[in-house]
Motif scaffolding. Structure first.
Motif, mmCIF file in Angstrom:
data_model
loop_
_atom_site.group_PDB
_atom_site.id
_atom_site.type_symbol
_atom_site.label_atom_id
_atom_site.label_comp_id
_atom_site.label_asym_id
_atom_site.label_seq_id
_atom_site.Cartn_x
_atom_site.Cartn_y
_atom_site.Cartn_z
ATOM 1 N N GLN A 1 4.587 9.916 -6.775
ATOM 2 C CA GLN A 1 5.619 10.219 -7.769
ATOM 3 C C GLN A 1 4.994 10.494 -9.139
ATOM 4 O O GLN A 1 5.390 11.432 -9.837
ATOM 5 C CB GLN A 1 6.599 9.055 -7.855
ATOM 6 N N GLU A 2 4.024 9.643 -9.507
ATOM 7 C CA GLU A 2 3.362 9.852 -10.790
ATOM 8 C C GLU A 2 2.607 11.178 -10.812
ATOM 9 O O GLU A 2 2.619 11.903 -11.819
ATOM 10 C CB GLU A 2 2.398 8.690 -11.077
ATOM 11 N N LYS A 3 1.954 11.507 -9.686
ATOM 12 C CA LYS A 3 1.239 12.773 -9.599
ATOM 13 C C LYS A 3 2.202 13.951 -9.703
ATOM 14 O O LYS A 3 1.934 14.945 -10.392
ATOM 15 C CB LYS A 3 0.458 12.837 -8.287
ATOM 16 N N GLN A 4 3.332 13.830 -9.005
ATOM 17 C CA GLN A 4 4.347 14.880 -9.049
ATOM 18 C C GLN A 4 4.892 15.046 -10.461
ATOM 19 O O GLN A 4 5.087 16.179 -10.952
ATOM 20 C CB GLN A 4 5.473 14.570 -8.069
ATOM 21 N N ALA A 5 5.143 13.891 -11.125
ATOM 22 C CA ALA A 5 5.642 13.947 -12.497
ATOM 23 C C ALA A 5 4.606 14.571 -13.429
ATOM 24 O O ALA A 5 4.943 15.384 -14.305
ATOM 25 C CB ALA A 5 6.003 12.542 -12.979
ATOM 26 N N ALA A 6 3.316 14.212 -13.224
ATOM 27 C CA ALA A 6 2.256 14.788 -14.056
ATOM 28 C C ALA A 6 2.131 16.286 -13.810
ATOM 29 O O ALA A 6 1.956 17.075 -14.742
ATOM 30 C CB ALA A 6 0.930 14.083 -13.767
ATOM 31 N N GLN A 7 2.211 16.688 -12.533
ATOM 32 C CA GLN A 7 2.140 18.111 -12.201
ATOM 33 C C GLN A 7 3.300 18.873 -12.828
ATOM 34 O O GLN A 7 3.142 20.008 -13.310
ATOM 35 C CB GLN A 7 2.145 18.287 -10.683
ATOM 36 N N LYS A 8 4.468 18.248 -12.832
ATOM 37 C CA LYS A 8 5.641 18.868 -13.441
ATOM 38 C C LYS A 8 5.421 19.061 -14.939
ATOM 39 O O LYS A 8 5.771 20.118 -15.501
ATOM 40 C CB LYS A 8 6.871 18.002 -13.190
ATOM 41 N N LYS A 9 4.834 18.063 -15.584
ATOM 42 C CA LYS A 9 4.556 18.176 -17.021
ATOM 43 C C LYS A 9 3.543 19.286 -17.289
ATOM 44 O O LYS A 9 3.671 20.037 -18.258
ATOM 45 C CB LYS A 9 4.031 16.841 -17.558
ATOM 46 N N VAL A 10 2.519 19.376 -16.413
ATOM 47 C CA VAL A 10 1.519 20.440 -16.572
ATOM 48 C C VAL A 10 2.169 21.805 -16.431
ATOM 49 O O VAL A 10 1.905 22.732 -17.208
ATOM 50 C CB VAL A 10 0.383 20.265 -15.546
ATOM 51 N N THR A 11 3.044 21.928 -15.412
ATOM 52 C CA THR A 11 3.749 23.201 -15.199
ATOM 53 C C THR A 11 4.609 23.558 -16.404
ATOM 54 O O THR A 11 4.626 24.713 -16.859
ATOM 55 C CB THR A 11 4.620 23.122 -13.938
ATOM 56 N N GLN B 1 0.822 -1.198 0.000
ATOM 57 C CA GLN B 1 0.000 0.000 0.000
ATOM 58 C C GLN B 1 0.859 1.253 0.000
ATOM 59 O O GLN B 1 0.610 2.209 -0.752
ATOM 60 C CB GLN B 1 -0.945 -0.015 1.224
ATOM 61 N N GLN B 2 1.886 1.256 0.853
ATOM 62 C CA GLN B 2 2.792 2.399 0.917
ATOM 63 C C GLN B 2 3.539 2.586 -0.395
ATOM 64 O O GLN B 2 3.732 3.713 -0.851
ATOM 65 C CB GLN B 2 3.781 2.204 2.068
ATOM 66 N N ALA B 3 3.945 1.440 -0.981
ATOM 67 C CA ALA B 3 4.649 1.522 -2.261
ATOM 68 C C ALA B 3 3.725 2.086 -3.340
ATOM 69 O O ALA B 3 4.135 2.910 -4.174
ATOM 70 C CB ALA B 3 5.166 0.149 -2.667
ATOM 71 N N ALA B 4 2.457 1.643 -3.326
ATOM 72 C CA ALA B 4 1.502 2.146 -4.306
ATOM 73 C C ALA B 4 1.260 3.634 -4.112
ATOM 74 O O ALA B 4 1.194 4.406 -5.068
ATOM 75 C CB ALA B 4 0.190 1.365 -4.196
ATOM 76 N N GLU B 5 1.116 4.050 -2.832
ATOM 77 C CA GLU B 5 0.906 5.474 -2.549
ATOM 78 C C GLU B 5 2.121 6.298 -2.961
ATOM 79 O O GLU B 5 1.986 7.391 -3.519
ATOM 80 C CB GLU B 5 0.603 5.665 -1.061
ATOM 81 N N ALA B 6 3.315 5.748 -2.662
ATOM 82 C CA ALA B 6 4.535 6.459 -3.048
ATOM 83 C C ALA B 6 4.633 6.563 -4.563
ATOM 84 O O ALA B 6 4.993 7.619 -5.116
ATOM 85 C CB ALA B 6 5.757 5.751 -2.485
ATOM 86 N N LYS B 7 4.290 5.472 -5.257
ATOM 87 C CA LYS B 7 4.333 5.483 -6.717
ATOM 88 C C LYS B 7 3.304 6.458 -7.273
ATOM 89 O O LYS B 7 3.584 7.210 -8.217
ATOM 90 C CB LYS B 7 4.067 4.070 -7.245
ATOM 91 N N ALA B 8 2.106 6.458 -6.662
ATOM 92 C CA ALA B 8 1.066 7.381 -7.110
ATOM 93 C C ALA B 8 1.501 8.826 -6.877
ATOM 94 O O ALA B 8 1.262 9.704 -7.717
ATOM 95 C CB ALA B 8 -0.248 7.104 -6.381
#
Length: 231
Positions: free
Chosen positions: A67-77, A58-65
């Motif tokens: 990271q993916e959210k951060q990466a997506a936000q970075k792309k949006v920025t 669960q923690q790994a999934a949350e951490a991955k999510a």
């Protein structure tokens, strides 16, 4: 050896295996209980390990999510930054194009002015016509005649002989002058004050006795105190 001793020895021989079997059975029971306890503990450890594994997943999934959210936000920025830069470049290009257009138009106007005919310094357009009443500058003669007759009549009553004649002449002349002046003040004439907006700039004013053939907006040439319509 007595019989009683033999009996005792036989009884002891029978009881020893029994005690041995009893002790062995008790030992096996203790081992089984220990094994059961170890199995229960192993099951608990397995459940805890499975729970820890689920939590880790669960923690790994949350951490991955995350990271993916951060990466997506970075792309949006980055996309928004690229969009802002593109918009800025588009605005700068538009301003440069408009500036070039204005410059081209200005150069075209200047060239057209330089190639056009010289401005007529005496030409213009009538901007207003104002009728004005004022005293007549010249008498019609009626006042002078009437004044001369009246002055002569008055002079004829003065003196005798040559003096009377002189008085009649002076009276006639004075009466004629006075009558002419009086007629000028009594008789009003209409003149027209005309303002002309000159092509070369400024305004010129001309006073005419008649405004026939001209109106506001008429193109004219100013010739002294007269106007000549342009065709």
């Amino acid at each position: 050896m007595t019989q009683q001793t033999l009996i005792r020895a036989a009884v002891v021989a029978l009881l020893v295996p029994t005690f041995a079997l009893t002790a062995c059975s008790k030992s096996n029971q203790d081992q089984a209980q220990n094994a059961q306890a170890q199995l229960q503990q192993a099951n608990k450890n397995l459940e805890q390990a499975q729970q820890n594994l689920a939590e880790a997943k669960q923690q790994a999934a949350e951490a991955k999510a995350a990271q993916e959210k951060q990466a997506a936000q970075k792309k949006v920025t980055e996309a928004e930054k690229d969009k802002a830069e593109a918009k800025q470049k588009q605005s700068e290009a538009k301003q440069a194009s408009e500036q070039k257009t204005r410059q081209a138009r200005s150069e075209a106007r200047n060239q057209a002015k330089s190639e056009s005919k010289p401005v007529c310094s005496d030409c213009g357009t009538i901007s207003s016509i104002t009728p004005i009443q004022r005293n007549a500058q010249h008498g019609s003669g009626v006042g002078a005649v009437a004044g001369g007759v009246a002055g002569g009549a008055i002079g004829s009553q003065i003196g005798h002989g040559a003096g009377k004649t002189i008085a009649e002449i002076a009276g006639a002349l004075g009466g004629a002058y006075a009558g002419n002046v009086a007629e000028k003040h009594i008789r009003k004439v209409t003149v027209y004050r005309i303002n002309v907006a000159m092509d070369a700039g400024g305004t010129r004013t001309v006073t005419l006795n008649s405004a026939d053939g001209i109106s506001t907006g008429t193109r004219v040439r100013v010739e002294g105190n007269n106007l000549a319509p342009l065709h």
